[in-house]
Structure formats: C-alpha cells, structure tokens
Design an enzyme around this catalytic site. Structure first.
Site, PDB file in Angstrom:
ATOM      1  N   HIS A  74     -12.628  -5.134   7.321  1.00  0.00           N
ATOM      2  CA  HIS A  74     -12.981  -4.910   5.914  1.00  0.00           C
ATOM      3  C   HIS A  74     -14.295  -4.144   5.769  1.00  0.00           C
ATOM      4  O   HIS A  74     -14.895  -4.159   4.710  1.00  0.00           O
ATOM      5  CB  HIS A  74     -13.127  -6.245   5.177  1.00  0.00           C
ATOM      6  N   GLU A 112       0.812  -1.225   0.000  1.00  0.00           N
ATOM      7  CA  GLU A 112       0.000   0.000   0.000  1.00  0.00           C
ATOM      8  C   GLU A 112       0.844   1.274   0.000  1.00  0.00           C
ATOM      9  O   GLU A 112       0.490   2.258  -0.644  1.00  0.00           O
ATOM     10  CB  GLU A 112      -0.963  -0.005   1.185  1.00  0.00           C
TER      11      GLU A 112
END
Lengths: 323, 323
Positions: free
Chosen positions: A129, A60
C-alpha cells in the site's frame, strides 16, 4: 487568498467539471456515502446521485474497463483506484487498452478518461500500500502522468486532466491530502507540460515532484539560511515533461539533483539523468545526483520505512556534497 | 421463424456468405504474404455474429475479439477499409497501425476488436454504463470466447454489469478451442451459460450454427436489456472450422471432429439449403448474390493493393507530438 486542503481542491475540481459538463462522472470503490478512502468525494453522492458517483464493487479491471468503455461512447469518466498498488490488478486495461486504443485504431477512437489514484509511503501500511509506481506508467506511450504536490496544482491539473481527450494517470500522494495551500476562488486550469519553478535559486537545481517536492522545498529553505541558493523545479506532469524548463534551470545553476520517492532502479529520476545528459551535458559542473527510494519494498516499522525514502537531510547532504 | 421476413432471411444469408468469402480470401492473401502477422479466421462461426447483429439497431454497440472480422462485417463494416487494413495500408480502418486485431468503426458503433483475450469484457461494462446513463435504449453486445470465460475479467464484468443492470448482451462464442486448449478440459462445470445463475441473470445456450436460433436468442436478450432488466449471457455453441490461425493444422482436435462439424453444422450450407427448400431464394439467385459479393471482395483487394503504404514521416510526426 483563501487556503484549502489538497483533498478539498480535488473535490472542487470535480464539482466544477461535473457542473460544466454533464458527461463527466466518477466511479470507483467506496466513493459513495464513504466519500473515497481519503474523503476527497465527501458529499458528492448526495449532490450528484448514484448515476454520476458510481460506487463499484472491488473490481479494478471492470472499473477501468468501465471508464474506457464509457469514454469510448461519449462520456468523461474519472475512475478512482484506491491505491496505485492496486493498478497492478488492472494493468491490461491501462497498458494494452486505454494507452493504445487511439493509436491502434488509427486515431478513430479516443479514450478521454482520468485514472485518479494515490501512492507513496509514510503511513505505516507496508509493502502493498505504499509504492511509488509512476515509472510504470511513464514508460508506456499513450499515457499522460500527472503528480501534483500542492492544492493549487492538484485542482488546476485535475480540471485539465478531465478535459483531456486521452487517458491521464493522475497520481496523488497519501500524506498530503490534509495539506492546506492557497487556491483562488476564481476558476483556473493548469496546462500539462508546464513545470513550475517553486523556488528560484542560483547554486543548484533540485528537480522534485509529489510529496518529495515539499521535502525539497524544506531542504532549500534550510540551506538558504546557510547561504546556499537552491532552485526547486516541480515538473507537475511527468508526461508530458517540460524538458525546456529543466534544461534552462540546469544552464543557470550548472548542477542538478533529482529527488524521487520511487525505487531508484529503472526510475523516472534515472530517465531525467539521461535527458539532461543528452541535452545539457556541457552545462554541467558536476555529475547529476539522484536522491531516490532504496531498491526495496516499503517496510512496516516506522524507523525502517523512513529509511527507505529520501529525507530532507538526505537532500541537504546531496546539495552540500555537490558544492 | 414466422416473424422473420423473407427479406431478413436473405439478408442473413448474404451476411454469412460475405463473411465466409471474405475470410477465405484473407487466408489466401495470408498465404501469399500480402497479409502478415496474425490472422484469425471466423470461418464456421458466421451465424453467431450475423444472428446477433441482426438483432441490433444501427446505433447499438458491439465489442469484439481477436477473431473479429465476422463481427465487423455483420455490423456493416466496409470491405475496402478492412482489406486495406489487413494489407497494412494507409487507407485501412486503422491507417495500417492496427491490423487484423484492432478494427473499429465509430459510425457503426463497433468499439474495436481486441488482441487480449477477455480485454473487451471490462470495456463492455463502460459502454453499458453510458447506454444506461444516456437513457436512449441503446445496448451493447460483448463477444468473447470460451477461453475468455476462464479469465478473471469474465467475473468482474458480469458481476458489475449485473449489479448495475447494464444493457449488455454477453455472447460467449464457444468454439471449443482456446488456441489448442479444449473447453471440455478447461471449463469447470462444462457449462458457461450456467455461470449466469451465479450473477442472477438469464443465461442460455444457442445453436451457433443456426442463424435463426442465434437471432432469436439474442433478440430476447436485447429486448430484456432495452427494458432495463440488465445483462444476459448467451453461450453460442459453435465451431472453428480452421485452426487458430492459417498455419495451425489443429492436430489437437479428435479425428473426425472437424469433418463432422463441416458436414453437419455448416451454417452457410445449411441455411442456404433451407432457404432454397422454403423457396425464399433460388439456387440462381444465391449464385448471383455470391457473384456480387465476390465482386465486392475483388474490388476491396484491388483497393488494398493500390492503396499507399502509411507515410513514415507522418507516423514519426505523430510519435513526436505524442511524446
């Protein structure tokens, strides 16, 4: 007008902007043959090749640094972070780098990048999530925050985001990718900072964005049958925020409910209260009400998960409680 | 050293001297409180930046660190704008908004210093992507320290650059100390260059006190990158003559270590003596050069002193626009 899916609208925006400007490219995890976790990029690798559809390792920081560095050197990257939850792995690049480079360098450098991601609950994928983290980005000067709820808005706003000269955090919602809605064939863009009155009304203003906008509209529809007229206002972009539209609606209805899926504590919704308190206190006939997510992580079990975020019924109840 | 012309050697000596004298002066003005906040002098490490930047073309990029003045000067930064920035003036590189740690110059391909250890590593990936997409043979040097080599971003950046064969030259300035933490106690394996092997890229050490050795090492990596072979990792063995900042007495270093380094591995003293011995330059010519540099620094100080402070109104106007 033709109707297309939210994710198709995203793809169309990318295609139009990539065709318009050769400097636009995409990068992110699993965006190649796989087409992105929600298949918004299906077919784009074949169309544009691996140099403009850069399928990256799970890194990321390097994805967002990749976007920042390319943006500093003349490109217009659209970086995808698969879940907003994963932005936590790269907050330095977002907060200390992308958001501040233009400021720190005395406006010498610009970072024209888009961070596309998605958040929200509703699919049983639990606490890591399913978060709604928009307030993190909303809090940081130097970032624009866009949260479109409809196919029309997502297309027009993504095109604007790609053309913007500064970093844009573009947060979609995981439960609405397959929603269909009218999107014209002709090209259009939607300016930032312009709210959309999604439904006109006179009794109460409901301020809602992203998936919660759809719940607010459903609530308003049902309330209309009971003779209650709700005005539903969608800011579409949280930064910049169309404060005027919000205040004007409050002046008209004299009542405001702010709906958000995010955890209530320290939320954008709380800030909306403060803004209205500052600018339209005298027009309020009742205290502003928040209908937000619980101050909790999102659980796996479907019954528990639903209990953590506002429902249509919660919104209706809040409206009725105010009249 | 055969292919390095006399002119180039003189230029190297000049740049090293520029950085040394500039940095000495910034320490003086820090002690006089003309410069405040943080200041991280590059004294002792000059040969790294100079050797590296001499191997670049003007259009190539560099990205720097919190100890970044040397990199900026080596790439050709303007003394006036640098000093004015350090003095917090409106005529500085960042209009007084950035200070020591955020100097950037788009015309020189200087993509910015960075206040975050390792912050530039992911950004170099993006600049590398754009160099590769552009196909003009540009490269980027990413400077970072031994401290950053222990940060997670090091891995993400090197891995992604290696996977995509990006034209990035990673130069780790191992000055042995990350603030006070010694590399001998913090770098597992005690060999940063050797980490390149894990990424399948060239990795080698270079004597950071020897500008010619640095130049040759970096030139090799630049050539490798320009040919499309991908990144390299160079570990420059160098030494920070002063503490982390001017008020740090560096008591964490073993007795005699700094004295020994200053005596034996002073890149300015050694290179100057070598060029005199090789009859590339005379002592008198060097004195002239030094005087010239001092004059330019005097002028920069005068420029900084006489420059206006940033206007608060203008700053607030910018804040309002960027709400």
């Amino acid at each position: 007008m033709r109707e297309i899916e939210y994710r198709e609208a995203i793809k169309e925006a990318c295609i139009e902007e990539m065709d318009r400007n050769p400097k636009v490219f995409l990068l992110g995890e699993d965006i190649g043959v796989y087409g992105g976790a929600f298949r918004a990029y299906k077919g784009l690798l074949e169309k544009y090749g691996p140099e403009r559809v850069v399928n990256t390792p799970i890194s990321e920081q390097a994805i967002l640094g990749g976007a920042i560095g390319a943006a500093l050197t003349g490109y217009r990257p659209v970086a995808e972070i698969m879940f907003v939850d994963f932005c936590t792995l790269a907050m330095d690049q977002i907060v200390n780098q992308a958001a501040k480079i233009n400021f720190m360098t005395g406006d010498a450098l610009h970072v024209p990048m888009v961070l596309r991601t998605q958040g929200g609950s509703g699919t049983g994928i639990a606490a890591q999530h399913s978060q709604s983290l928009e307030s993190w980005f909303y809090h940081i000067p130097g970032l624009k925050v866009v949260m479109p709820a409809t196919p029309y808005d997502v297309k027009g706003l993504l095109k604007t985001a790609i053309r913007d000269n500064d970093p844009v955090i573009f947060i979609e919602h995981k439960t609405i990718y397959l929603n269909k809605g009218p999107v014209p064939e002709e090209e259009y863009t939607i300016p930032f900072g312009v709210a959309d009155i999604k439904r006109e009304g006179s009794d109460v203003t409901i301020f809602a964005y992203s998936a919660m906008l759809l719940k607010a509209l459903a609530a308003a529809e049902e309330l209309a049958r009971e003779g209650i007229s709700c005005e539903v206002i969608d800011p579409r972009t949280l930064v910049p925020l169309d404060t005027d539209a919000l205040i004007n609606s409050v002046k008209k209805t004299n009542k405001l409910i702010v709906v958000s899926e995010a955890v209530e504590r320290g939320s954008v919704a709380s800030d909306i209260l403060a803004i209205v308190n500052d600018k339209a206190f005298d027009f309020l006939d009742a205290p502003v009400k928040r209908v937000c997510g619980l101050n909790s992580a999102i659980p796996y079990n479907s019954k528990l998960e639903k209990a953590c975020v506002p429902t249509k019924e919660n919104i209706m109840q809040a409206v009725k409680g105010m009249l | 050293m055969g292919k390095i012309s006399k002119e180039m050697q003189i230029e190297m000596l000049k740049k090293i001297t520029e950085i040394r004298r500039f940095e000495e002066r910034t320490v003086q003005y820090y002690q006089k409180s003309k410069i405040w906040g943080y200041l991280h002098p590059y004294i002792g490490e000059e040969a790294v930046a100079v050797g590296a930047c001499m191997a670049l073309k003007k259009e190539d990029y560099i990205i720097s660190t919190h100890r970044g003045h040397g990199h900026a000067i080596a790439k050709g930064a303007d003394f006036n704008k640098m000093m004015a920035e350090l003095f917090g003036k409106s005529t500085g590189y960042c209009k007084g908004r950035g200070g020591s740690m955020h100097i950037a110059d788009t015309e020189l391909g200087m993509l910015g210093a960075n206040g975050i250890v390792g912050g530039g590593l992911p950004i170099s990936v993006g600049a590398g992507l754009s160099c590769k997409m552009e196909k003009k043979g540009r490269v980027i040097i990413c400077f970072f320290g031994d401290g950053a080599a222990n940060n997670g971003v090091f891995h993400e950046a090197l891995n992604m650059s290696a996977v995509f064969k990006l034209p990035v030259i990673y130069i780790c300035e191992n000055n042995l100390y990350a603030i006070s933490m010694c590399a001998r106690e913090s770098v597992a394996g005690n060999d940063i260059a050797a980490r390149a092997k894990g990424y399948g890229i060239p990795g080698y050490k270079a004597d950071g006190s020897d500008v010619i050795a640095m130049y040759e090492a970096v030139e090799k990596a630049v050539d490798y990158a320009r040919k499309g072979n991908g990144p390299s990792l160079i570990e420059a063995e160098t030494y920070r003559f002063l503490g982390h900042h001017p008020n740090d007495p560096a008591l964490y270093r073993p007795k005699g270590e700094a004295e020994d380094e200053k005596k034996n591995r002073d890149c300015l003293k050694n290179f100057k003596e070598k060029l005199i011995e090789d009859k590339v330059i005379t002592e008198e010519q060097f004195s002239e050069m030094e005087k010239e540099i001092e004059k330019r620094i005097d002028a920069a100080v005068e420029f900084a002193e006489n420059s206006p402070e940033p206007e608060l109104d203008k700053f607030l106007e910018r804040v309002a626009i960027n709400q």
